[in-house]
Scaffold this active site. Structure first.
Site, short mmCIF file in Angstrom:
data_model
loop_
_atom_site.label_atom_id
_atom_site.label_comp_id
_atom_site.label_asym_id
_atom_site.label_seq_id
_atom_site.Cartn_x
_atom_site.Cartn_y
_atom_site.Cartn_z
N SER A 459 22.18 4.01 19.59
CA SER A 459 21.89 5.32 18.67
C SER A 459 20.97 5.11 17.72
O SER A 459 20.74 3.85 17.27
CB SER A 459 23.45 5.78 18.04
OG SER A 459 23.08 6.77 16.92
N TYR A 472 30.69 4.28 12.32
CA TYR A 472 29.65 4.43 13.54
C TYR A 472 28.37 3.52 13.60
O TYR A 472 27.92 3.24 14.73
CB TYR A 472 29.46 5.92 13.69
CG TYR A 472 28.64 6.40 14.93
CD1 TYR A 472 29.30 6.64 16.00
CD2 TYR A 472 27.45 6.67 14.98
CE1 TYR A 472 28.68 6.89 17.18
CE2 TYR A 472 26.69 7.18 16.19
CZ TYR A 472 27.43 7.20 17.33
OH TYR A 472 26.74 7.77 18.11
#
Length: 589
Positions: A459, A472
Site C-alpha cells: 500500500s 495498517y
C-alpha cells in the site's frame, strides 16, 4: 514425478520400417484424437512421460523412440541412416499403425521438432497431420533461408543475429567432428549428463534420462551429420506447413534465438505463437503448461478452428497457459487481478476465505478466457491451511508461475486505541498471510528452478506515515521490506519479486475496514463515510490489476499505483520531512 515405464495402461508395440524396429508406446483411448510426441537429442521417448500422462485422459497419446534411440534399433550403417527422408518414412509407419483412418496431432521438441517440420511440410504427409506443435527446434529449411537473408542483405542488426545464433550453435560444430562425440558420450559426458541437466537446466533428477542415453547420444550425432549442412546450404523452396502450427518458444533457451522465428508466418500461415519464461527442456521442467497448451490447441483444431480460441487480454503471449494464484481473489483488486490474468489466457487459482466469492471469481475467469480456473477456500493467516493449500496446488495444478499475495484487511485508529488483539489480526492477515504465501509457493518455484514471479500487494501506507494508520501502515511497510529482501535473495534463481503500492482504490475493503477506539455505531458511520470518499475518487481495481501484470513483465521492484501513491513515493525519497509533517494531520471522516 512419473516415469513412463510405470504408467498404468501404457502399451508398447514394435513397428518395423526401413530395416529398423521402432518401439511405440500408447496411452489413453484409441477412439479419441491421436497426439504423437516426437523426442529430441539426446533424448528418448521418456522425455515426454510427464506430458503424456497429463494428456492421456483426453487423447490417444503415442510416443516412439526415434531410430537408434531408446528401445528402437539403429540403422546399419549409421552414416546415411538418419536422413529426414528416412525419419519421415518412420513417422508415416508409426501413424499408419496407430491411427490409420484419422490424421494425428504432431508434437515435437528439439530434434523431434526439427524432423516434425519436415513431416508437416512435405507433400507425402499431407492429410495425415491435423496440427503441429513445435518446441525448441526450427525447420532446417526455414533456418537456411533465415541465414541466406542475413548474408545477402546484411545490416548491423542482422549480422548481430547471425553471430548470436552462431554462438548458441557451438555444439552443432562439435557434433560434426569424426568420432569425438561418440567417445565423449560413451565416456565422461554420458556419465555426467544427468547432473549437467539437473544443475544447468534444473531438470528434476527423477530417473531421467534413461540408461540408454550413451548409445542414444552417440547414434543421434548422425541426425546432425546427415542433415544440417546439406539443408542449410540448399534449403527447400516449398517448405510450407500444410497444417495449423503452434510455436512454443522458451525465452531462456540456451541453444536457439527467438529471432529464428521472426518470419515464420511466411512458412506457416496458420500460426499460433506462445512464449514461456523457461529453459530448453520444457517437456521435463514445465509439463503442466506444455500439456495445457497442447490440449488447448488440439481441442481447437478438432473443433474446426484453424487455431484455438485465443486469449485477447494484455500480454496473452506472455501469460497464456501459466499458472497464477491470487489470494483475496473474491473481490476488489484480487478479483480484478484474477480476471486480468484470465483474459491473458492464464490458468487461475482464485483463493479467498469466502467460498461463494472464490467460486464466482473462478467461474467468471473461465468465461473471460482462462483455460482452467479453480476456487480454493483458505484463510491466509492460517499456517497449516496454507501448507495444505500449497501441497494441493502443486499436486493437482502444478507449480505456480505467478503468485499474487493480495489478501488484506483494513484497520484505522490511533496507536493507543489499537489493542494487542487488533495488532495480531491485522499482522496475521496483512503480513503473515504474505509470509506464508512467499515461503510455501516461493519455495516450490525455487525448487523447480525455472523462475517465476511473486507479487506482494502492499500500500502507499507502506511509505506514507499517518497518525490514523499505525497498525495498517506497519503491516504494509513490513510487506514492502519483505519484498525487497526476498527480491535480493531470489534474483539469482530467476524469480522476480514486486511490491505493489496502491493509493485510494474503490474496493470493498473500505466497507469492511475496522476502526478502533469508537463504538459500533460510530464505526458504521466511518465505514460509510470512507466508502463514499473512495467511491468519489473512483480509481478502479482493474487499473491496479494491469499495474500488477506490468510489474511482472518488467520485473519492477516497487510499483506505486494511483497519482497520490506515486506522489507520496517521490516525497518519501526526496522530501521525507514534508511527508512526515503531512502525517500529523488528523483525517476527518
Amino acid at each position: 514425478m512419473t516415469s513412463l515405464t510405470t504408467l498404468k495402461g501404457a502399451q508398447e508395440r514394435v513397428v518395423r520400417t526401413g530395416g529398423v524396429e521402432l518401439c511405440v508406446a500408447e496411452l489413453g483411448d484409441p477412439g479419441r484424437p491421436t497426439v504423437v510426441l516426437v523426442h529430441g537429442y539426446p533424448d528418448s521417448k521418456e522425455v515426454w512421460s510427464e506430458v503424456a500422462v497429463r494428456l492421456a485422459d483426453r487423447f490417444h497419446v503415442v510416443l516412439y523412440d526415434v531410430r537408434g534411440h531408446g528401445r528402437s534399433t539403429a540403422p546399419k550403417p549409421l552414416r546415411g541412416g538418419f536422413t529426414l527422408a528416412k525419419l519421415t518414412d518412420d513417422f508415416l509407419a508409426v501413424v499408419d499403425a496407430v491411427s490409420p483412418d484419422r490424421p494425428v496431432h504432431l508434437v515435437g521438441h528439439d530434434w523431434g521438432s526439427v524432423q516434425s517440420w519436415e513431416f508437416v511440410t512435405v507433400g507425402r504427409t499431407e492429410g495425415r497431420i491435423a496440427s503441429f506443435t513445435s518446441m525448441s527446434g526450427p525447420s532446417l529449411d526455414h533456418f537456411g533461408h533465415w541465414i541466406n537473408a542475413r548474408v545477402k542483405r546484411p545490416t548491423p542488426r542482422r549480422v548481430g543475429q547471425l553471430l548470436g545464433q552462431g554462438a548458441k550453435s557451438w555444439y552443432v560444430y562439435l557434433l560434426h567432428t569424426p568420432a569425438l562425440p561418440e567417445l565423449a558420450w560413451r565416456g565422461p559426458l554420458g556419465k555426467r549428463w544427468p547432473r549437467i541437466l539437473e544443475r544447468i537446466e534444473q531438470v528434476p533428477g527423477d530417473g531421467y534420462p534413461t540408461p540408454s542415453l550413451r548409445s542414444d547420444a552417440a547414434n543421434g550425432a548422425w541426425l546432425y551429420r546427415d542433415n544440417v549442412r546439406a539443408r542449410l546450404l540448399r534449403p527447400r523452396q516449398d517448405a510450407y506447413a500444410h497444417a495449423p502450427v503452434q510455436l512454443i518458444t522458451p525465452l531462456g533457451d540456451a541453444f536457439l534465438s527467438e529471432r529464428l522465428y521472426d518470419d515464420l508466418e511466411t512458412w506457416a500461415p496458420q500460426l499460433t505463437r506462445r512464449t514461456l519464461p523457461a529453459k530448453h527442456w520444457i517437456p521435463r521442467t514445465r509439463p503442466d503448461q506444455v500439456a495445457a497448451w497442447i490440449a488447448e490447441f488440439v481441442t481447437g483444431v478438432e473443433g474446426g478452428r484453424p487455431e484455438p480460441a485465443r486469449a485477447t487480454g494484455h500480454h496473452a503471449d506472455r501469460f497464456g497457459g501459466q499458472l497464477v494464484l491470487v489470494t483475496g481473489a473474491g473481490s476488489g483488486i484480487g478479483r480484478a487481478t484474477a480476471f486480468a490474468f484470465a483474459e491473458a489466457g492464464a490458468r487461475v487459482v482464485a483463493v479467498d476465505r469466502d467460498a461463494e466469492s472464490a467460486s464466482r471469481t473462478a467461474e467468471l475467469s473461465r468465461l473471460l478466457g482462462a483455460p482452467s480456473a479453480w476456487a480454493e477456500i483458505v484463510d491466509v493467516s492460517d499456517e497449516q491451511a496454507m501448507e495444505k493449500l500449497a501441497e494441493k496446488v502443486a499436486a493437482e495444478y502444478g507449480v505456480v508461475d505467478v503468485l499474487v499475495n493480495n489478501a488484506g484487511i483494513g484497520l484505522s485508529g490511533s496507536f493507543f486505541a489499537t489493542t494487542p488483539d487488533d495488532w495480531r489480526k491485522v499482522l496475521d492477515v496483512n503480513l503473515w498471510g504474505v509470509i506464508h504465501g512467499c515461503r510455501l509457493f516461493g519455495k516450490q518455484m525455487a525448487e523447480r528452478g525455472q523462475g517465476g514471479h511473486i507479487v506482494n500487494v502492499a500500500s502507499a501506507a507502506a511509505y506514507q506515515p499517518s497518525r490514523a494508520l499505525p497498525a495498517y501502515g506497519t503491516s504494509k511497510a513490513a510487506v514492502l521490506m519483505l519484498s525487497e529482501c526476498l527480491r535480493a535473495e531470489l534474483a539469482d534463481r530467476g524469480i522476480g519479486v514486486s511490491a505493489i503500492c496502491p493509493g485510494f482504490v474503490n474496493t470493498n475493503i473500505t466497507s469492511t475496514a475496522r476502526f478502533t477506539g469508537v463504538d459500533a455505531e460510530e464505526e458504521r458511520r466511518r465505514r460509510k463515510s470512507t466508502a463514499r470518499l473512495y467511491g468519489k475518487r473512483n480509481y478502479p481495481p482493474e487499473k491496479v490489476a494491469q499495474a500488477i501484470m506490468e510489474a511482472v513483465v518488467r520485473n519492477e521492484a516497487v510499483t506505486p499505483v494511483t497519482p497520490e501513491a506515486r506522489g507520496a513515493y517521490l516525497m518519501s525519497r526526496y522530501a521525507p520531512g514534508a511527508l512526515r509533517r503531512l502525517a500529523r494531520v488528523e483525517p476527518r471522516i
